[in-house]
Scaffold this motif. Structure first.
Motif, short mmCIF file in Angstrom:
data_model
loop_
_atom_site.label_atom_id
_atom_site.label_comp_id
_atom_site.label_asym_id
_atom_site.label_seq_id
_atom_site.Cartn_x
_atom_site.Cartn_y
_atom_site.Cartn_z
N THR A 9 -0.77 10.75 -11.91
CA THR A 9 -1.77 9.72 -11.68
C THR A 9 -2.26 9.09 -12.98
O THR A 9 -2.55 7.89 -13.03
N ALA A 10 -2.34 9.87 -14.06
CA ALA A 10 -2.82 9.34 -15.33
C ALA A 10 -1.87 8.27 -15.85
O ALA A 10 -2.30 7.20 -16.32
N LYS A 11 -0.57 8.55 -15.75
CA LYS A 11 0.41 7.56 -16.21
C LYS A 11 0.39 6.32 -15.33
O LYS A 11 0.54 5.19 -15.82
N ALA A 12 0.23 6.54 -14.03
CA ALA A 12 0.16 5.40 -13.12
C ALA A 12 -1.06 4.53 -13.44
O ALA A 12 -0.99 3.30 -13.43
N ALA A 13 -2.20 5.20 -13.74
CA ALA A 13 -3.43 4.46 -14.03
C ALA A 13 -3.30 3.65 -15.32
O ALA A 13 -3.98 2.63 -15.49
N GLN A 14 -2.42 4.07 -16.22
CA GLN A 14 -2.22 3.36 -17.48
C GLN A 14 -1.16 2.26 -17.35
O GLN A 14 -0.97 1.48 -18.29
N ASN B 125 -12.54 0.29 -11.93
CA ASN B 125 -13.26 1.41 -12.57
C ASN B 125 -12.52 2.73 -12.37
O ASN B 125 -12.51 3.58 -13.27
N THR B 126 -11.91 2.89 -11.21
CA THR B 126 -11.14 4.12 -10.97
C THR B 126 -9.94 4.18 -11.90
O THR B 126 -9.62 5.24 -12.46
N LEU B 127 -9.27 3.06 -12.09
CA LEU B 127 -8.13 3.01 -13.00
C LEU B 127 -8.57 3.30 -14.44
O LEU B 127 -7.91 4.06 -15.17
N LYS B 128 -9.69 2.73 -14.84
CA LYS B 128 -10.20 2.98 -16.20
C LYS B 128 -10.54 4.44 -16.41
O LYS B 128 -10.44 4.96 -17.54
N ALA B 129 -10.93 5.11 -15.33
CA ALA B 129 -11.26 6.54 -15.43
C ALA B 129 -10.02 7.43 -15.41
O ALA B 129 -10.14 8.66 -15.46
N GLY B 130 -8.85 6.81 -15.35
CA GLY B 130 -7.61 7.59 -15.38
C GLY B 130 -7.20 8.17 -14.04
O GLY B 130 -6.34 9.05 -13.98
N ARG B 131 -7.83 7.66 -12.98
CA ARG B 131 -7.47 8.13 -11.64
C ARG B 131 -6.72 7.03 -10.89
O ARG B 131 -6.78 5.86 -11.27
N TRP B 132 -6.04 7.44 -9.85
CA TRP B 132 -5.25 6.47 -9.08
C TRP B 132 -5.98 6.17 -7.77
O TRP B 132 -6.12 7.01 -6.90
N PRO B 133 -6.49 4.95 -7.60
CA PRO B 133 -7.29 4.64 -6.41
C PRO B 133 -6.43 4.39 -5.18
O PRO B 133 -5.23 4.10 -5.28
N ARG C 78 0.82 -1.21 0.00
CA ARG C 78 0.00 0.00 0.00
C ARG C 78 0.86 1.26 0.00
O ARG C 78 0.57 2.23 -0.72
N ASP C 79 1.93 1.26 0.78
CA ASP C 79 2.82 2.42 0.86
C ASP C 79 3.46 2.71 -0.50
O ASP C 79 3.52 3.86 -0.94
N HIS C 80 3.91 1.68 -1.20
CA HIS C 80 4.55 1.89 -2.50
C HIS C 80 3.52 2.19 -3.59
O HIS C 80 3.82 2.89 -4.56
N TRP C 81 2.32 1.70 -3.42
CA TRP C 81 1.23 2.05 -4.34
C TRP C 81 0.98 3.56 -4.30
O TRP C 81 0.79 4.19 -5.35
N VAL C 82 1.00 4.12 -3.11
CA VAL C 82 0.80 5.57 -2.96
C VAL C 82 1.93 6.35 -3.62
O VAL C 82 1.72 7.43 -4.20
N ARG C 83 3.14 5.81 -3.61
CA ARG C 83 4.30 6.51 -4.16
C ARG C 83 4.39 6.42 -5.68
O ARG C 83 5.08 7.23 -6.31
N LEU C 84 3.75 5.43 -6.25
CA LEU C 84 3.97 5.16 -7.68
C LEU C 84 3.64 6.34 -8.60
O LEU C 84 4.41 6.62 -9.54
N PRO C 85 2.52 7.06 -8.44
CA PRO C 85 2.24 8.17 -9.36
C PRO C 85 3.38 9.19 -9.44
O PRO C 85 3.70 9.67 -10.54
N ASN C 86 3.97 9.55 -8.31
CA ASN C 86 5.09 10.49 -8.35
C ASN C 86 6.26 9.91 -9.12
O ASN C 86 6.97 10.63 -9.85
#
Length: 323
Positions: free
Chosen positions: A249-254, A291-299, A236-244
């Motif tokens: 967030t858009a790139k992370a969601a893709q 669904n959040t990932l498909k919407a381009g957001r980072w859940p 969970r901690d590294h999931w939060v860090r991934l977008p940066n």
């Protein structure tokens, strides 16, 4: 009495006598005060004052209560202590003296007991270091600790350290810190190990979920449940860090592996969908994440706030064993 029966009886008597002969008046002995939490182990040492059949009267001058076996600020042991009922010869907190009669089987030779205590302490150091720092030990060190725990009769600690070894190994960092993307790429393997443990041991899985929801502190009563929770918290901690790390967030969601990691996390959290989390079943949790990932957001991966902080593994220990 037949010759064979007489021989067997004499052999048993000889063995009993040998066991009794292991303790003599004047011997320095070790009284273990062990805990499920290795960091809360305590002990006492003393001198055998008298032998009464299979009992030994021991005068103790060295007392190291574990966190769960405190003497409550005095030399009067609590009811949960192996020293409960001891006669207090001196209640000077700086130089306590107690006398108690023990069954000979409760005592260990001082050197044997000291070595066992230190081995337990070493295993505890490995586990609590990983629990506090996540990747502070190598997979080999964790597996060494697991094997040592099993040899000491601590199977759940062994399971917890095997899980730690899988988690550390899954990062590819050999115990050194790695980036969020690298850690998460190997996370499904670690999460699958948590899922397997949860299916085998529902009680440990309940402890894991209670820790994640904040209902129990990380230093709970079940080391296996603690280890399972720690794996999910690392992910969970590294999931939060991934977008940066990936530039937004858009790139992370893709990111192609995000969906599989999110679903593996939910499977581990819910023991393969057999137990809802926070009132929601696995299918609903997965659908929201996807669904959040498909919407381009980072859940946010589902988990509450962990209550309590891990302290130093052997904080508060006094009068350590010396040679």
């Amino acid at each position: 009495m037949k010759h064979a029966q007489r021989f067997a009886l004499l052999a048993l008597l000889a063995l009993a006598g040998a066991a009794q002969a292991q303790v003599h008046v004047g011997d320095r002995v070790f009284i273990p005060m062990y805990s499920e939490h290795l960091r809360e182990d305590g002990y006492a040492t003393g001198i055998v004052e008298a032998l009464e059949g299979d009992k030994a009267v021991v005068v103790m001058r060295e007392l190291v209560p574990g966190k769960g076996k405190t003497l409550y600020g005095t030399c009067h042991p609590g009811a949960n202590s192996p020293l409960s009922g001891a006669e207090v010869l001196s209640d000077n907190p700086d130089a306590p003296v107690l006398r108690k009669t023990f069954a000979v089987g409760e005592l260990k030779g001082w050197r044997e007991g000291k070595d066992e205590y230190l081995e337990r302490e070493n295993v505890g150091t490995i586990f609590y270091k990983w629990l506090g720092d996540g990747m502070a030990v190598t997979p080999e060190r964790a597996r060494f600790g697991a094997a040592k725990a099993r040899s000491l009769g601590l199977p759940r600690v062994g399971q917890a350290l095997e899980l730690a070894a899988v988690q550390i190994d899954s990062t590819g960092g050999m115990g050194f810190p790695v980036g969020a993307q690298q850690l998460l790429q190997g996370a499904p393997r670690a999460l699958a190990a948590v899922l397997e443990q949860g299916r085998k041991d529902p009680a440990a899985a309940e402890v894991m979920r209670a820790i994640l929801e904040g209902g129990q502190p990380m230093n709970a009563d079940d080391v296996l449940g603690m280890a399972m929770a720690k794996v999910l918290l690392i992910v969970r901690d590294h999931w939060v860090r991934l977008p940066n790390e990936l530039g937004g967030t858009a790139k992370a969601a893709q990111w192609g592996e995000a969906k599989a990691i999110a679903e593996a996390y939910v499977d581990a959290l819910t023991s393969g969908g057999t137990t809802p989390y926070a009132g929601r079943d696995a299918a609903a949790l997965k659908a929201e994440l996807v669904n959040t990932l498909k919407a381009g957001r980072w859940p946010e991966l589902p988990a509450g706030t962990v209550s309590g902080q891990m302290n130093s593994p052997f904080e508060g220990r006094t009068q350590p064993i010396s040679g």
